[in-house]
Design a protein around this motif. Structure first.
Motif, PDB file in Angstrom:
ATOM      1  N   ASP A   1      32.601  26.351  25.363  1.00 17.14           N
ATOM      2  CA  ASP A   1      33.904  25.239  23.949  1.00 17.14           C
ATOM      3  C   ASP A   1      34.240  26.022  23.240  1.00 17.14           C
ATOM      4  OD1 ASP A   1      35.131  23.080  23.770  1.00 17.14           O
ATOM      5  OD2 ASP A   1      33.361  21.701  24.390  1.00 17.14           O
ATOM      6  N   GLU A   2      34.392  25.516  22.319  1.00 16.17           N
ATOM      7  CA  GLU A   2      35.498  25.650  20.653  1.00 16.17           C
ATOM      8  C   GLU A   2      35.298  26.965  20.807  1.00 16.17           C
ATOM      9  OE1 GLU A   2      34.699  23.018  18.183  1.00 16.17           O
ATOM     10  OE2 GLU A   2      34.288  21.457  20.513  1.00 16.17           O
TER      11      GLU A   2
ATOM     12  N   THR B   1      36.698  18.788  26.054  1.00 14.02           N
ATOM     13  CA  THR B   1      34.988  18.437  26.291  1.00 14.02           C
ATOM     14  C   THR B   1      34.810  17.727  27.265  1.00 14.02           C
ATOM     15  OG1 THR B   1      34.236  18.937  24.363  1.00 14.02           O
ATOM     16  CG2 THR B   1      33.207  18.393  25.009  1.00 14.02           C
TER      17      THR B   1
HETATM   18 MG   LIG Z   1      35.116  19.285  22.707  1.00 12.67          MG
END
Ligand SMILES: [Mg+2]
Ligand SMILES: Nc1ncnc2c1ncn2[C@@H]1O[C@H](COP(=O)(O)OP(=O)(O)OP(=O)(O)O)[C@@H](O)[C@H]1O
Length: 300
Positions: free
Chosen positions: A154-155, A73
């Motif tokens: 993300d994720e 991230t």
């Molecule tokens: Mg992350």
């Protein structure tokens, strides 16, 4: 001539902080900062390359894969910040520009929540009661108008928390979105994200995996330790990159970047607090750091 002339183990921009009192230095040590390392720079360069890729029907996509707490991230966030939006006032047509849009795949994902996440990132108000098609239209229209040239998700492994049916629908949606907007998609997640992408024959061909593996004791690791040491305002050199200390930090962190950094920061704070002014195996020991795998076993 001040004391700071002596602190040759510190980066020139950090030297001037070495004379500060304990409280200010501890605050500096705990402040978030970007630490560059070769693999991160390579990913940033690949993202830069993707962003400048000419529009075409089949855009290449990238999948940043690695274990949890290992800096994924941080990298995409760094990239997003390097390409900030421009306010509406500055543009001829009065429309705010947002070249890089970054969202998180919601857990318990469905199309409605996914488009909701995109609208949030775009700063577009919506009602949870809006139809999926309406959210989808708005999201696509606004990304076009904002000149969005990359969508970072993300994720991405959260796709797998949905039912088989939802997973299929979301993966189809990603494929559609890339085609429709003709922009590259950047997926970020754990190995599970790769598994999700691999379950779709068409997507797997379009996502180039970029691994961000656990760290091992090599030159890059030693360099990272030296970089960190140089930006933490301790008055004495710690020689973090020396073999024994490097090995100690690596084993305590189990090769996870976020853990390595946390261990060193805790030890640096302690080194200031106790007046030791350098990190040693002893100082690390005294911080009572618990290895990530042990931490997961600790009963609460
Ligand atoms: Mg992350
Ligand atoms: N380049 C970096 N410079 C400084 N600190 C970093 C860097 N990369 C990671 N860290 C530290 O490691 C922590 C974890 O990084 P990050 O949140 O990017 O991990 P992640 O791979 O996204 O984990 P997850 O899969 O759990 O989301 C950060 O909060 C930060 O403290």
């Amino acid at each position: 001539m001040g004391m700071s002339d002596e602190h040759l183990h510190l980066h020139p921009s950090t030297r001037r902080f070495a004379d500060e009192d304990a409280q200010s230095r501890i605050r500096r040590i705990r402040t978030d900062r970007w630490i560059g390392y070769a693999r991160a720079e390579a990913v940033l360069a690949a993202l830069e390359d993707l962003l400048s890729f000419p529009r075409r029907t089949r855009m290449p996509n990238l999948l940043l894969v690695g274990p949890t707490n290992n800096g994924k991230t941080m990298i995409v966030e760094m990239f997003r910040r390097a390409h900030p939006g421009t306010a509406a006032e500055g543009n001829d047509d009065g429309m705010a520009l947002l070249p890089v849009v970054k969202v998180q795949m919601p857990s318990g994902p469905d199309e409605g929540r996914f488009f909701g996440a995109i609208l949030d990132a775009l700063g577009m108000p919506f009602s949870p009661r809006d139809r999926i098609a309406a959210k989808q239209d708005t999201a696509v229209r606004v990304m076009r108008a904002a000149g969005t040239r990359m969508l970072v998700i993300d994720e991405l492994h959260n796709v797998l928390s949905g039912s088989a049916m939802q997973q299929r629908r979301l993966l189809n949606l990603l494929r559609w979105l890339g085609n429709e907007l003709q922009i590259p998609l950047v997926g970020v997640g754990t190995a599970e994200a790769l598994r999700a992408i691999r379950s779709d024959d068409q997507l797997v061909n379009r996502f180039q995996p970029y691994p961000l593996p656990l760290w091992s004791d090599d030159e890059e690791y030693r360099r990272l330790l030296s970089t960190l040491e140089a930006v933490l305002p301790l008055r004495k050199p710690s020689h973090l990159a020396d073999t024994a200390l490097a090995a100690r930090i690596l084993s305590a962190s189990e090769g996870v970047l976020g853990e390595m950094i946390a261990i060193i920061i805790r030890a640096a704070v302690r080194a200031v607090d106790t007046g030791a002014e350098a990190i040693s195996a002893r100082v690390i020991e005294d911080t009572g750091f618990i290895r990530p795998s042990e931490r997961r076993r600790v009963a609460v």
